[in-house]
Design an enzyme around this catalytic site. Sequence first.
Site, PDB file in Angstrom:
ATOM      1  N   ASP A 158       0.846  -1.191   0.000  1.00  0.00           N
ATOM      2  CA  ASP A 158       0.000   0.000   0.000  1.00  0.00           C
ATOM      3  C   ASP A 158       0.882   1.242   0.000  1.00  0.00           C
ATOM      4  OD1 ASP A 158      -2.363   1.773   0.643  1.00  0.00           O
ATOM      5  OD2 ASP A 158      -3.296  -0.191   0.940  1.00  0.00           O
ATOM      6  N   HIS A 211      -3.750   6.227   2.797  1.00  0.00           N
ATOM      7  CA  HIS A 211      -4.485   4.995   2.505  1.00  0.00           C
ATOM      8  C   HIS A 211      -3.891   3.812   3.257  1.00  0.00           C
ATOM      9  CE1 HIS A 211      -5.810   1.565  -0.038  1.00  0.00           C
ATOM     10  NE2 HIS A 211      -6.841   2.331  -0.373  1.00  0.00           N
ATOM     11  N   SER A 417     -11.304  -1.115  -0.414  1.00  0.00           N
ATOM     12  CA  SER A 417      -9.993  -1.069   0.240  1.00  0.00           C
ATOM     13  C   SER A 417     -10.102  -1.333   1.729  1.00  0.00           C
ATOM     14  CB  SER A 417      -9.355   0.320   0.047  1.00  0.00           C
ATOM     15  OG  SER A 417      -8.712   0.423  -1.175  1.00  0.00           O
TER      16      SER A 417
END
Length: 486
Positions: A158, A211, A417
Site C-alpha cells: 500500500d 491509505h 480497500s
Amino acid sequence: MHTVKRTRAVVATVATAALAAVALATPASAGLLPSGNTLAPVQPWLASQLSVLKAATPTTVLVHGTDTAAATKAVQAVGLRKVTSFDKVGVVVATGLPAQVQLVRSQPGVTYVEGNQPIEMLLSTSNKATRGDEARNTLTGANGTALDGKGVSVAVIDSGVDPTHPFLQNADGTSAVVKNLKMLCEPLTESTCAPVDAGSLNTDLLSVGGHGMHVNGIVAGRDITLPDGTKMHGAAPGASLVSISTGAVLFIIGADAALNWVLENHAAPCGAGVPASTCPPIKVTSNSYGPTGGGAFDPNSATVKIQRELVKEGVVSVWANGNDGGDGSEDLSNPPGKDPTPGILSVASFYDQDTGTRDGTVSDFSSRGKAGDLSTYPDISAPGESITSSCRIYLPICTTGGDVIDGGNYNTISGTSMATPHISGIVAQLFQANPSATPAQVEAALESTAYKYTDGAAYEAGTNGTTSFDKGHGLVDVVAAANAVR
C-alpha cells in the site's frame, strides 16, 4: 472493528487507465522481425499503448521468458535495457523504444510481453458483524492463545504506514509493524524499484498518502479507547504487520516488485537471523489497488504468476474487488482477484448500517461481476463502509471522511480497500487456528461458512457453496470459518 455512527465518505479512486481490449496491429518495426518467427503474445493494455506511442518515446515493459536467463538474453539481443528481474517467475523488467519492444516478441524463449500499467488505491463496522470479536473471545489458536492472529504476519502492499501510530503499539511499547519497507522507484514510470528498510519512519508521509495507514489499522490495530469512549481494534489485533510502501501513485511494476519481495522473503521477512517469535512468517498479502472499471483477467501477467507461486508456497493473496458499482450487466471486478487459483480471494464491501448487524447491504460502490459468469464474481463480503481506523490529519486521504477523531489520528472512510484488510486479518486468524492449512483450505473455509445475507442478487450454485455476482458467497463468519479450517 467497533465504531459509533459517523459521517460516511466514499473515495472511489481506481486506475487512471482501464485495460483496453485492443488487438496489436502490424508493428511499425515489422521489417525488423525475422521472417517466419512467431511473435509472443502482448498484453492488451500494452498493445493499445504501442499503437499510439511515438517511435522515439521510451517505455517500460515486463518481458516474460521460459526462465529469467531466456528473458535476459532476449532483452539484450534487441537492445532493451534491463532494470530488474523477478527470478522465480522468469520476468525481466526492461526499458526501450516501441520498435525494440515489438522486436523482443520474436526472440527465442519469450512467452509474453506486458506493459507498466498505472493503477490506484481502491478506497471507498465490523468485528461484530463478522463475528471476529466472538472468535477472539471464545476460540484459541493452535498456539493456545486467543484467536487474534498472533504468530502470523500480514504483508500490506500500500502507500505506507507510521509504525509509531498509537493504534499499532503493543503493550510493551513495540510496534505491530515488524518490517517497514519503502520501495524506492524511478519517479516517472517506476521502471525499477528497490526495497529500503525504513525502520520507524512514516512511509505514508513520504508517499503523501494515508491509505496505507488506514488499511494497516484495519488489519491489526491493537485495543484502544477513543476520546469519546469508543473501544476499537483491528480484525487481527495480535497479528504482525509487514508494510511495503509503493507510494501513493502506483504503476504495476512497483506493486509487482513488492509482491515479488514477499515471494522471496515470506518465510523470514526480517532476515534469517530473526526468530519467528519476533517476526512471524508472512501468510497473507493485502492488496487494495487495481485498474478502473475492472478488465479482463490476464493469466499471463506478472502479478498472476507471482501470486500463484505464493500460493504454492503457502501464502494467500487478498484483493479489493473495486469501487465501480454496477448492476450485473457487465464485469467490473478487479482483474487479479478473479484468479481461479484456490487461495486467491476478492472482497466485496458490506455495510452493517453502523449497528453491527449481519443482515446489512451490499455497498452501492462495491464492484459487481457479470451475472451468469461465475468467474467474475467476488469471493466474499466484509465490512467496507463507514470504517474508522488509523490516520494522520496531515495525510490527504485522511481528510476525506470528514471525521477528525482524536486530533486527526483516526478517520472514517469507505471502500473495498477497507473490506480487504478485514479479510486479510481474518486469514491470519485462520492460519493461527491451523498453521498447516493450505491456502485452498483457507478459502474453502471462508466461502463454505459465509453468512447468507439477502440484500442484492440471489445466490446460485458455485464452488464451496452458493455465490452471487455482487457479494460472493456472503458475509465472512470468523467463528464458523475458524472451526471449519481446523
